[in-house]
Design a protein around this motif. Structure first.
Motif, PDB file in Angstrom:
ATOM      1  N   SER A   1       0.836  -1.198   0.000  1.00 26.47           N
ATOM      2  CA  SER A   1       0.000   0.000   0.000  1.00 26.47           C
ATOM      3  C   SER A   1       0.870   1.246   0.000  1.00 26.47           C
ATOM      4  O   SER A   1       2.096   1.175   0.169  1.00 26.47           O
ATOM      5  CB  SER A   1      -0.911   0.005   1.233  1.00 26.47           C
ATOM      6  N   GLY A   2       0.223   2.392  -0.173  1.00 19.43           N
ATOM      7  CA  GLY A   2       0.967   3.643  -0.175  1.00 19.43           C
ATOM      8  C   GLY A   2       1.718   3.864   1.119  1.00 19.43           C
ATOM      9  O   GLY A   2       2.879   4.294   1.124  1.00 19.43           O
ATOM     10  N   ARG A   3       1.063   3.561   2.248  1.00 23.90           N
ATOM     11  CA  ARG A   3       1.732   3.731   3.540  1.00 23.90           C
ATOM     12  C   ARG A   3       2.904   2.775   3.695  1.00 23.90           C
ATOM     13  O   ARG A   3       3.935   3.125   4.262  1.00 23.90           O
ATOM     14  CB  ARG A   3       0.727   3.509   4.669  1.00 23.90           C
ATOM     15  N   GLN A   4       2.738   1.552   3.207  1.00 25.82           N
ATOM     16  CA  GLN A   4       3.828   0.594   3.300  1.00 25.82           C
ATOM     17  C   GLN A   4       5.011   1.002   2.431  1.00 25.82           C
ATOM     18  O   GLN A   4       6.163   0.830   2.825  1.00 25.82           O
ATOM     19  CB  GLN A   4       3.329  -0.795   2.895  1.00 25.82           C
ATOM     20  N   VAL A   5       4.735   1.555   1.267  1.00 24.75           N
ATOM     21  CA  VAL A   5       5.810   2.032   0.407  1.00 24.75           C
ATOM     22  C   VAL A   5       6.589   3.137   1.108  1.00 24.75           C
ATOM     23  O   VAL A   5       7.823   3.167   1.076  1.00 24.75           O
ATOM     24  CB  VAL A   5       5.252   2.533  -0.940  1.00 24.75           C
ATOM     25  N   ILE A   6       5.858   4.053   1.753  1.00 25.67           N
ATOM     26  CA  ILE A   6       6.527   5.147   2.464  1.00 25.67           C
ATOM     27  C   ILE A   6       7.340   4.603   3.636  1.00 25.67           C
ATOM     28  O   ILE A   6       8.527   4.921   3.790  1.00 25.67           O
ATOM     29  CB  ILE A   6       5.493   6.174   2.975  1.00 25.67           C
ATOM     30  N   GLY A   7       6.693   3.791   4.479  1.00 31.63           N
ATOM     31  CA  GLY A   7       7.345   3.347   5.708  1.00 31.63           C
ATOM     32  C   GLY A   7       8.413   2.302   5.528  1.00 31.63           C
ATOM     33  O   GLY A   7       9.381   2.259   6.296  1.00 31.63           O
ATOM     34  N   ARG A   8       8.263   1.422   4.492  1.00 29.41           N
ATOM     35  CA  ARG A   8       9.183   0.305   4.333  1.00 29.41           C
ATOM     36  C   ARG A   8      10.250   0.531   3.262  1.00 29.41           C
ATOM     37  O   ARG A   8      11.277  -0.129   3.264  1.00 29.41           O
ATOM     38  CB  ARG A   8       8.393  -0.958   3.966  1.00 29.41           C
ATOM     39  N   VAL A   9       9.993   1.469   2.363  1.00 21.96           N
ATOM     40  CA  VAL A   9      10.918   1.654   1.245  1.00 21.96           C
ATOM     41  C   VAL A   9      11.441   3.082   1.176  1.00 21.96           C
ATOM     42  O   VAL A   9      12.643   3.330   1.341  1.00 21.96           O
ATOM     43  CB  VAL A   9      10.243   1.274  -0.094  1.00 21.96           C
ATOM     44  N   GLU A  10      10.552   4.045   0.928  1.00 19.64           N
ATOM     45  CA  GLU A  10      10.998   5.408   0.645  1.00 19.64           C
ATOM     46  C   GLU A  10      11.646   6.075   1.855  1.00 19.64           C
ATOM     47  O   GLU A  10      12.748   6.639   1.745  1.00 19.64           O
ATOM     48  CB  GLU A  10       9.806   6.253   0.158  1.00 19.64           C
ATOM     49  N   LEU A  11      10.968   6.035   2.998  1.00 18.36           N
ATOM     50  CA  LEU A  11      11.491   6.742   4.168  1.00 18.36           C
ATOM     51  C   LEU A  11      12.824   6.174   4.654  1.00 18.36           C
ATOM     52  O   LEU A  11      13.747   6.947   4.957  1.00 18.36           O
ATOM     53  CB  LEU A  11      10.456   6.740   5.288  1.00 18.36           C
ATOM     54  N   PRO A  12      12.988   4.831   4.757  1.00 19.11           N
ATOM     55  CA  PRO A  12      14.311   4.327   5.160  1.00 19.11           C
ATOM     56  C   PRO A  12      15.433   4.749   4.212  1.00 19.11           C
ATOM     57  O   PRO A  12      16.538   5.064   4.658  1.00 19.11           O
ATOM     58  CB  PRO A  12      14.113   2.804   5.145  1.00 19.11           C
ATOM     59  N   LEU A  13      15.146   4.748   2.902  1.00 16.11           N
ATOM     60  CA  LEU A  13      16.177   5.137   1.948  1.00 16.11           C
ATOM     61  C   LEU A  13      16.437   6.643   1.963  1.00 16.11           C
ATOM     62  O   LEU A  13      17.541   7.095   1.655  1.00 16.11           O
ATOM     63  CB  LEU A  13      15.771   4.695   0.537  1.00 16.11           C
ATOM     64  N   ALA A  14      15.416   7.424   2.328  1.00 13.65           N
ATOM     65  CA  ALA A  14      15.567   8.881   2.383  1.00 13.65           C
ATOM     66  C   ALA A  14      16.119   9.358   3.722  1.00 13.65           C
ATOM     67  O   ALA A  14      16.444  10.547   3.867  1.00 13.65           O
ATOM     68  CB  ALA A  14      14.214   9.554   2.116  1.00 13.65           C
ATOM     69  N   MET A  15      16.233   8.454   4.701  1.00  6.15           N
ATOM     70  CA  MET A  15      16.579   8.852   6.062  1.00  6.15           C
ATOM     71  C   MET A  15      17.887   9.639   6.179  1.00  6.15           C
ATOM     72  O   MET A  15      17.973  10.583   6.977  1.00  6.15           O
ATOM     73  CB  MET A  15      16.614   7.623   6.971  1.00  6.15           C
TER      74      MET A  15
END
Length: 245
Positions: A131-145
């Motif tokens: 889902s959109g939230r999972q993409v943010i929390g599991r993929v995008e945000l960790p890589l953008a951290m």
């Protein structure tokens, strides 16, 4: 050299560190104001940057408007807020002025970090049914951290250094040591106050650098990469709808 020795004498005098006007009390006020302003700035800027970075819509405009706000002097904003209706609400003018000052680096770095995430990785996550939230929390945000934390560090150091202006309008913090020194024409006290502010800024900078390194090590050990997306929750779910994306 005489100013240096007198400044050291001022800092080494125990009576200057105790009491309501002492260094420890002013340091506590300084840190309290810094934490409040930084927390409010993060609560405003980071969710907005993450959402805009995820959707890719309106982010450039928001970042440009935020960066344009840097051209407005923080002291001028503080004076205007103090002279306005908010001036009767204790430290709120200082808090608002510093929050506005801290938002640009937070918003810019978080948005850029989200947009620089490899789109192939994001599409792979979506294709696996996240889902959109999972993409943010599991993929995008960790890589953008890393960029997000750089923005937080930059904002924290800027706020720590700028909180001193609160003393000009009667606020607390280490700036009161500097303004009291000017009032008493006590140059060593002015220099001592400036040294304390600079030292605190360096300590905060160092603390965030260590925090970033620690988070980086944890991320390298535990963050799921593109080859492990299939292990993430929701990977077996159905196709992502347009609203979820």
């Amino acid at each position: 050299m005489d100013v240096v020795s007198r400044t050291w004498t001022w800092l080494a005098t125990g009576s200057h560190w105790s009491g309501p006007d002492g260094v420890w009390h002013r340091l506590a006020e300084h840190l309290e104001l810094t934490v409040v302003c930084l927390a409010l700035s993060c609560a405003i800027a980071l969710p907005l940057a993450i959402v805009l970075g995820h959707t890719g819509r309106g982010g450039a405009l928001a970042v440009n408007l935020s960066n344009a706000g840097r051209a407005v002097p923080t002291f001028a904003v503080l004076v205007l807020l103090t002279l306005g209706p908010l001036g009767t609400y204790d430290s709120w003018p200082t808090v608002i002025a510093l929050v506005l000052f801290a938002i640009p680096p937070l918003l810019t770095n978080a948005y850029v970090g989200m947009r620089e995430v490899d789109r192939d990785v994001v599409e792979a996550a979506r294709g696996m049914g996240m889902s959109g939230r999972q993409v943010i929390g599991r993929v995008e945000l960790p890589l953008a951290m890393p960029l997000v934390m750089t923005g937080v560090r930059s904002a924290a150091v800027q706020v720590v250094a700028t909180v001193s202006i609160a003393a000009i309008v009667g606020g607390g913090g280490l700036g009161r040591i500097i303004t009291a020194g000017f009032r008493l024409t006590d140059t060593p006290q002015v220099v001592a106050g400036a040294v304390l502010v600079a030292a605190l800024a360096l300590v905060v900078e160092g603390a965030f650098v260590l925090l970033e390194r620690r988070l980086g090590r944890r991320r390298r050990r535990g963050t799921a990469g593109p080859d492990r997306l299939s292990d993430a929750p929701g990977a077996d779910a159905g196709p992502v709808t347009a609203s979820a994306a």
